[in-house]
Design a protein around this motif. Structure first.
Motif, PDB file in Angstrom:
ATOM      1  N   GLU A  46       1.047  -1.289   0.064  1.00 11.92           N
ATOM      2  CA  GLU A  46      -0.078   0.112  -0.135  1.00 11.92           C
ATOM      3  C   GLU A  46       0.890   1.308  -0.072  1.00 11.92           C
ATOM      4  OE1 GLU A  46      -3.370   2.241   2.775  1.00 11.92           O
ATOM      5  OE2 GLU A  46      -3.153  -0.135   2.782  1.00 11.92           O
ATOM      6  N   ASP A  47       2.006   1.042   0.686  1.00 15.63           N
ATOM      7  CA  ASP A  47       3.007   2.334   0.696  1.00 15.63           C
ATOM      8  C   ASP A  47       3.196   2.587  -0.942  1.00 15.63           C
ATOM      9  OD1 ASP A  47       4.731   4.064   1.593  1.00 15.63           O
ATOM     10  OD2 ASP A  47       6.278   2.809   2.050  1.00 15.63           O
ATOM     11  N   SER A  48       3.821   3.985  -1.101  1.00 14.03           N
ATOM     12  CA  SER A  48       4.422   4.360  -2.516  1.00 14.03           C
ATOM     13  C   SER A  48       5.379   3.571  -2.840  1.00 14.03           C
ATOM     14  CB  SER A  48       4.461   5.924  -2.474  1.00 14.03           C
ATOM     15  OG  SER A  48       5.169   6.174  -1.495  1.00 14.03           O
ATOM     16  N   MET A  49       5.708   3.477  -3.968  1.00  8.65           N
ATOM     17  CA  MET A  49       6.909   2.590  -4.564  1.00  8.65           C
ATOM     18  C   MET A  49       8.338   2.838  -3.880  1.00  8.65           C
ATOM     19  SD  MET A  49       7.138  -0.239  -6.532  1.00  8.65           S
ATOM     20  CE  MET A  49       5.651  -0.071  -7.981  1.00  8.65           C
ATOM     21  N   PHE A  50       8.750   3.927  -4.055  1.00  9.03           N
ATOM     22  CA  PHE A  50      10.107   4.120  -3.997  1.00  9.03           C
ATOM     23  C   PHE A  50      10.553   4.155  -2.554  1.00  9.03           C
ATOM     24  CE2 PHE A  50      14.089   6.577  -3.685  1.00  9.03           C
ATOM     25  CZ  PHE A  50      14.781   6.166  -4.917  1.00  9.03           C
ATOM     26  N   GLY A  51      11.387   3.330  -2.255  1.00 10.18           N
ATOM     27  CA  GLY A  51      12.060   3.034  -0.993  1.00 10.18           C
ATOM     28  C   GLY A  51      11.072   2.008  -0.066  1.00 10.18           C
ATOM     29  N   GLY A  52      10.237   1.609  -0.572  1.00 11.31           N
ATOM     30  CA  GLY A  52       9.245   0.557   0.457  1.00 11.31           C
ATOM     31  C   GLY A  52       9.995  -0.899   0.368  1.00 11.31           C
ATOM     32  N   ILE A  53       9.301  -1.816   1.147  1.00 14.16           N
ATOM     33  CA  ILE A  53       9.772  -2.823   1.690  1.00 14.16           C
ATOM     34  C   ILE A  53       9.840  -3.476   0.223  1.00 14.16           C
ATOM     35  CG2 ILE A  53       7.577  -3.776   2.016  1.00 14.16           C
ATOM     36  CD1 ILE A  53      10.608  -4.788   4.139  1.00 14.16           C
ATOM     37  N   ALA A  54       9.064  -3.545  -0.880  1.00 12.09           N
ATOM     38  CA  ALA A  54       8.977  -4.432  -1.982  1.00 12.09           C
ATOM     39  C   ALA A  54      10.151  -4.144  -2.730  1.00 12.09           C
ATOM     40  CB  ALA A  54       7.792  -3.808  -2.832  1.00 12.09           C
ATOM     41  N   SER A  55      10.937  -2.987  -2.681  1.00 12.22           N
ATOM     42  CA  SER A  55      12.054  -2.900  -3.257  1.00 12.22           C
ATOM     43  C   SER A  55      13.213  -3.762  -2.769  1.00 12.22           C
ATOM     44  CB  SER A  55      12.458  -1.315  -3.274  1.00 12.22           C
ATOM     45  OG  SER A  55      11.457  -0.527  -3.943  1.00 12.22           O
ATOM     46  N   ASP A  56      13.151  -3.858  -1.294  1.00 13.26           N
ATOM     47  CA  ASP A  56      14.215  -4.587  -0.611  1.00 13.26           C
ATOM     48  C   ASP A  56      13.902  -6.082  -1.001  1.00 13.26           C
ATOM     49  OD1 ASP A  56      15.924  -3.081   0.911  1.00 13.26           O
ATOM     50  OD2 ASP A  56      14.305  -2.250   1.676  1.00 13.26           O
ATOM     51  N   ILE A  57      12.703  -6.481  -1.204  1.00 14.93           N
ATOM     52  CA  ILE A  57      12.266  -7.869  -1.345  1.00 14.93           C
ATOM     53  C   ILE A  57      12.607  -8.202  -2.649  1.00 14.93           C
ATOM     54  CG2 ILE A  57      10.452  -9.581  -1.580  1.00 14.93           C
ATOM     55  CD1 ILE A  57       9.179  -8.220   0.825  1.00 14.93           C
ATOM     56  N   SER A  58      12.373  -7.196  -3.631  1.00 18.85           N
ATOM     57  CA  SER A  58      12.769  -7.349  -4.953  1.00 18.85           C
ATOM     58  C   SER A  58      14.301  -7.570  -5.211  1.00 18.85           C
ATOM     59  CB  SER A  58      12.422  -6.424  -5.815  1.00 18.85           C
ATOM     60  OG  SER A  58      12.559  -6.312  -7.149  1.00 18.85           O
ATOM     61  N   ALA A  59      14.985  -6.824  -4.611  1.00 17.17           N
ATOM     62  CA  ALA A  59      16.562  -6.924  -4.563  1.00 17.17           C
ATOM     63  C   ALA A  59      17.022  -8.100  -3.908  1.00 17.17           C
ATOM     64  CB  ALA A  59      17.033  -5.629  -3.896  1.00 17.17           C
ATOM     65  N   LEU A  60      16.376  -8.495  -3.067  1.00 19.02           N
ATOM     66  CA  LEU A  60      17.009  -9.828  -2.274  1.00 19.02           C
ATOM     67  C   LEU A  60      17.043 -11.240  -3.097  1.00 19.02           C
ATOM     68  CD1 LEU A  60      15.888  -8.988   1.429  1.00 19.02           C
ATOM     69  CD2 LEU A  60      18.253  -9.479   0.697  1.00 19.02           C
ATOM     70  N   VAL A  61      15.539 -11.026  -3.765  1.00 22.82           N
ATOM     71  CA  VAL A  61      15.191 -12.327  -4.430  1.00 22.82           C
ATOM     72  C   VAL A  61      16.108 -12.253  -5.954  1.00 22.82           C
ATOM     73  CG1 VAL A  61      13.280 -13.164  -5.973  1.00 22.82           C
ATOM     74  CG2 VAL A  61      13.026 -12.456  -3.743  1.00 22.82           C
ATOM     75  N   ALA A  62      16.193 -11.018  -6.394  1.00 25.43           N
ATOM     76  CA  ALA A  62      17.080 -10.954  -7.550  1.00 25.43           C
ATOM     77  C   ALA A  62      18.550 -11.298  -7.238  1.00 25.43           C
ATOM     78  CB  ALA A  62      17.089  -9.545  -7.878  1.00 25.43           C
ATOM     79  N   GLU A  63      19.070 -11.258  -6.093  1.00 30.77           N
ATOM     80  CA  GLU A  63      20.408 -11.423  -5.667  1.00 30.77           C
ATOM     81  C   GLU A  63      20.495 -12.885  -5.622  1.00 30.77           C
ATOM     82  OE1 GLU A  63      21.990  -9.066  -2.526  1.00 30.77           O
ATOM     83  OE2 GLU A  63      21.520  -7.214  -3.355  1.00 30.77           O
ATOM     84  N   HIS A  64      19.752 -13.590  -4.749  1.00 33.91           N
ATOM     85  CA  HIS A  64      19.782 -14.777  -4.206  1.00 33.91           C
ATOM     86  C   HIS A  64      18.927 -15.960  -4.987  1.00 33.91           C
ATOM     87  CE1 HIS A  64      21.821 -13.535  -0.765  1.00 33.91           C
ATOM     88  NE2 HIS A  64      21.188 -12.534  -0.696  1.00 33.91           N
ATOM     89  N   CYS A  65      17.939 -15.490  -5.957  1.00 35.99           N
ATOM     90  CA  CYS A  65      17.221 -16.545  -6.680  1.00 35.99           C
ATOM     91  C   CYS A  65      17.058 -16.321  -8.051  1.00 35.99           C
ATOM     92  CB  CYS A  65      15.550 -16.709  -6.097  1.00 35.99           C
ATOM     93  SG  CYS A  65      15.706 -16.969  -4.297  1.00 35.99           S
ATOM     94  N   PHE A  66      18.170 -15.382  -8.637  1.00 32.05           N
ATOM     95  CA  PHE A  66      17.922 -15.226 -10.069  1.00 32.05           C
ATOM     96  C   PHE A  66      17.904 -16.242 -11.083  1.00 32.05           C
ATOM     97  CE2 PHE A  66      20.128 -13.944 -14.169  1.00 32.05           C
ATOM     98  CZ  PHE A  66      19.529 -12.855 -14.394  1.00 32.05           C
ATOM     99  N   GLU A  67      18.489 -17.527 -10.675  1.00 35.55           N
ATOM    100  CA  GLU A  67      18.600 -18.464 -11.712  1.00 35.55           C
ATOM    101  C   GLU A  67      17.085 -19.245 -11.972  1.00 35.55           C
ATOM    102  OE1 GLU A  67      20.498 -20.006  -8.031  1.00 35.55           O
ATOM    103  OE2 GLU A  67      20.255 -18.183  -8.880  1.00 35.55           O
ATOM    104  N   PHE A  68      16.470 -18.816 -10.762  1.00 31.45           N
ATOM    105  CA  PHE A  68      14.995 -19.428 -10.495  1.00 31.45           C
ATOM    106  C   PHE A  68      13.983 -18.765 -11.161  1.00 31.45           C
ATOM    107  CE2 PHE A  68      17.465 -21.322  -7.051  1.00 31.45           C
ATOM    108  CZ  PHE A  68      17.163 -22.712  -7.176  1.00 31.45           C
ATOM    109  N   LEU A  69      14.201 -17.548 -11.589  1.00 37.98           N
ATOM    110  CA  LEU A  69      13.329 -16.264 -12.304  1.00 37.98           C
ATOM    111  C   LEU A  69      13.067 -16.852 -13.741  1.00 37.98           C
ATOM    112  CD1 LEU A  69      14.214 -12.984 -10.463  1.00 37.98           C
ATOM    113  CD2 LEU A  69      12.315 -14.443  -9.806  1.00 37.98           C
ATOM    114  N   ASP A  70      11.687 -16.658 -13.992  1.00 42.46           N
ATOM    115  CA  ASP A  70      11.298 -16.832 -15.090  1.00 42.46           C
ATOM    116  C   ASP A  70      10.732 -15.556 -16.066  1.00 42.46           C
ATOM    117  OD1 ASP A  70      11.783 -19.415 -15.352  1.00 42.46           O
ATOM    118  OD2 ASP A  70       9.944 -20.225 -14.556  1.00 42.46           O
TER     119      ASP A  70
END
Length: 639
Positions: free
Chosen positions: A576-600
């Motif tokens: 619900e929070d606005s986009m920039f600097g929200g928790i979604a950004s950190d989750i996105s970054a963490l998943v991109a760093e640690h699960c990149f090879e699993f993303l389709d």
């Protein structure tokens, strides 16, 4: 007085030698520190500033530990994590300052409130300078102390300058003591350079306050003969003014008085100085040989929070369908019963029951001492909660709306969050945060501002979406001895119902909930976003999705997200929070760093617009991400 003076003279020498990095001199003000501390009992708390070395020496702290603190050695009170007098110690009932100055005044209120609640007949003394009296915290703390008649001695050292700004440019009244009148508070002016005057008058006042609890404002007239700190110098002070005050030096004048009265002799004085000098040199030698702190990443991370072993309490089988607002009320009520000294504080929480009626009926059950209406002073109340924690009492602070925490932001992020890491004192405080949009409340009553705090190490952040979770997580948050920001979505208060155990139970922080299981996509959300996602999936049964409700944002259960993404290959995060600097950004970054090879597919984030929250329904509907979520979800599935 001689001991802190001689230590300071040694510190100035070490500063010139580069052995310490900074020094705030209290030379010429020793009578205040020593006189006030001697007037207090050793079990009464004192909250000094950076010119109050005499407080620490009078309380008998070993000099070597002070030297270790100033040099950033491991045996110092902050293990090299903070400098100078920015520390506290329960062993000596001293609570040091933070650089923001004002917050310690409200902390003193909390310690004094604890003494009053425990019928201890104790006084809490807190120091500030003339500059600090211009801060809002000063006024809030005095107001709270006066309204609640707390036994606090507010000691203002008026030394003429706030760094380089003279008092004539700081306040427009004759004396700082005059400000006590505005709070219905007794106030006095004392010659801060006369040790006999300080000690005798403060002793009499403290004895009286113990019997008749009340706050008292003291203005000590004194002077700072050296710079704000040594690097700043004193060029902005007329030399004739410095010369005049040097003649009023409290140490020299008292020494001459004692010699004249034949209490002292020159030989006794020489012997005293020799003994203190020997002690100083011995302790410096010990600390000089001590190695500097060896960095240990594990230890650093462990010390951010007080260690807490979660105790699972299983709920009973007796269930009752209640609303989210009722679950929170029940969690508070049952916690008040379990913790017999737990205090609830907030605006209108007593007879009125709070604006959302969560504490309605509490005052009849628990009394006004434990369910406390507060003035509109968020900063002082957060500080009071910190003081209660220092004195061993848990508290829950209700922000009337999460938006209003901005008025108490400083003590949340700089006091509650940092104190355990700095000197091992936990902040046993829960701050309740009614938040969220969707009800047309506009820019000042609708923010979901959790990202302000997930960014700050030392705070835990909880954000339930269901009544069952809300009750169990609130109980755990109160049991946890660390500071917790507990977010409650106002739009869900009376809209979401669920069967909830009527008994006392706990749920772990840092453990997400998997609401639905599927194969095609992972949906991560929290708060109202979980319900928006559920509504979308209910309307589109063809979508096979893992729906994860985070429940707590700090600590964050990232492993559950990783496991799901590895299964589905696609991730969308709804907040619900606005986009920039929200928790979604950190989750996105963490998943991109640690699960990149699993993303389709690229990770999708869906959030509110980058604007303040508007009032009208049409604008608010556009602001919130409800409709945009389905479009983004379909795009992701089609990738």
């Amino acid at each position: 007085m001689l001991k802190p003076r001689m230590i300071e003279e040694k510190m100035l020498l070490l500063l010139r030698q580069g052995k310490i990095s900074k020094w705030f001199s209290g030379i010429g003000q020793e009578a205040i520190s020593v006189g006030v501390t001697m007037a207090l009992n050793d079990d009464e708390y004192i909250l000094p500033m950076h010119r109050n070395l005499g407080v620490f020496t009078t309380r008998g702290i070993p000099i070597k530990r002070l030297f270790a603190q100033w040099q950033g050695k491991a045996s110092g009170f902050t293990k090299g994590r903070d400098r100078s007098f920015h520390f506290g110690t329960q062993d000596y009932k001293i609570v040091g300052m933070i650089s923001h100055l004002g917050p310690q005044l409200g902390v003193a209120d909390g310690i004094a409130l604890a003494a009053k609640l425990k019928n201890k007949n104790q006084v809490t003394a807190v120091f500030t300078g003339d500059g600090g009296t211009s801060e809002g915290d000063f006024h809030e703390a005095l107001n709270v102390a006066s309204v609640w008649q707390l036994p606090v001695l507010f000691c203002v050292e008026n030394n003429g300058y706030g760094l380089s700004t003279p008092t004539s440019e700081q306040y427009n009244c004759k004396n700082i003591a005059d400000k006590g009148l505005g709070y219905g508070m007794e106030s006095h002016i004392i010659d801060g350079n006369n040790i006999l005057d300080v000690y005798t008058r403060i002793s009499a006042l403290i004895k009286d306050i113990r019997v008749n609890p009340r706050p008292v404002l003291i203005e000590f007239k004194t002077f700072r003969v050296r710079g704000h700190e040594e690097a700043s110098g004193t060029k902005y002070v007329p030399q004739e003014l410095i010369n005049a005050w040097i003649k009023k030096d409290p140490l020299t004048n008292f020494e001459n008085f004692l010699l004249k009265e034949q209490v002292l002799s020159e030989s006794i004085m020489a012997s005293m100085k020799e003994r203190i000098a020997e002690e100083i040199n011995q302790h410096i030698e010990i600390i000089n040989k001590e190695e500097y702190v060896v960095p240990n990443k594990t230890k650093e991370l462990q010390d951010v929070f007080k260690n807490y072993k979660y105790q699972e309490i299983i709920s009973g089988n007796n269930l009752k369908e209640i609303r989210l607002v009722d679950a929170i009320s029940d969690g508070l009520k049952e916690s008040m019963e379990k913790h017999e000294d737990l205090v609830i504080m907030g605006q209108d929480v007593a007879e009125y029951g709070g604006v959302f009626k969560i504490t309605e009926g509490f005052i009849e059950k628990f009394g006004k001492e434990r369910v406390r209406n507060t003035p509109i002073c968020e900063s002082a109340i957060v500080e009071t909660a910190m003081g209660l924690s220092i004195a061993g009492i848990k508290s829950v602070v209700e922000m009337q709306f999460a938006d209003f925490v901005s008025s108490g932001f400083n003590p949340v992020v700089n006091y509650l969050a940092k104190t355990h890491y700095r000197w091992g004192q936990n902040a046993d405080v829960v701050v309740r945060m009614p938040c969220g949009g969707g009800i047309g409340a506009g820019p000042f009553h609708s923010q979901t501002n959790e990202a302000w705090f997930t960014k700050t190490p030392g705070l835990k952040v909880v954000y339930p979406a269901f009544p069952y979770d809300a009750k169990g997580l609130l109980i755990t948050s109160i049991n946890d001895p660390n500071p917790v920001l507990f977010f409650e979505h106002k739009g869900l208060y009376r809209r979401i119902r669920q069967d909830v155990p009527t008994s006392y139970y706990t749920l772990p922080l840092g453990k997400a909930s998997i609401i639905r299981s599927g194969e095609a996509v992972t949906i991560v959300s929290y708060g109202a976003g979980v319900h928006w996602a559920m509504d979308t999936l209910n309307e589109h049964s063809e979508i096979s999705a893992d729906l994860i409700d985070l429940r707590t944002l700090q600590p964050l259960d990232i492993q559950t997200i990783y496991n799901s993404v590895k299964k589905t290959g696609k991730l969308i995060i709804l907040q619900e929070d606005s986009m920039f600097g929200g928790i979604a950004s950190d989750i996105s970054a963490l998943v991109a760093e640690h699960c990149f090879e699993f993303l389709d597919a690229p990770i999708k984030r869906v959030a509110s617009l980058e604007t303040p929250i508007p009032f009208s329904k049409q604008l608010e509907d556009q602001y919130l991400p409800v409709e945009r979520f389905l479009l983004s979800l379909k795009e992701l599935l089609a990738y």
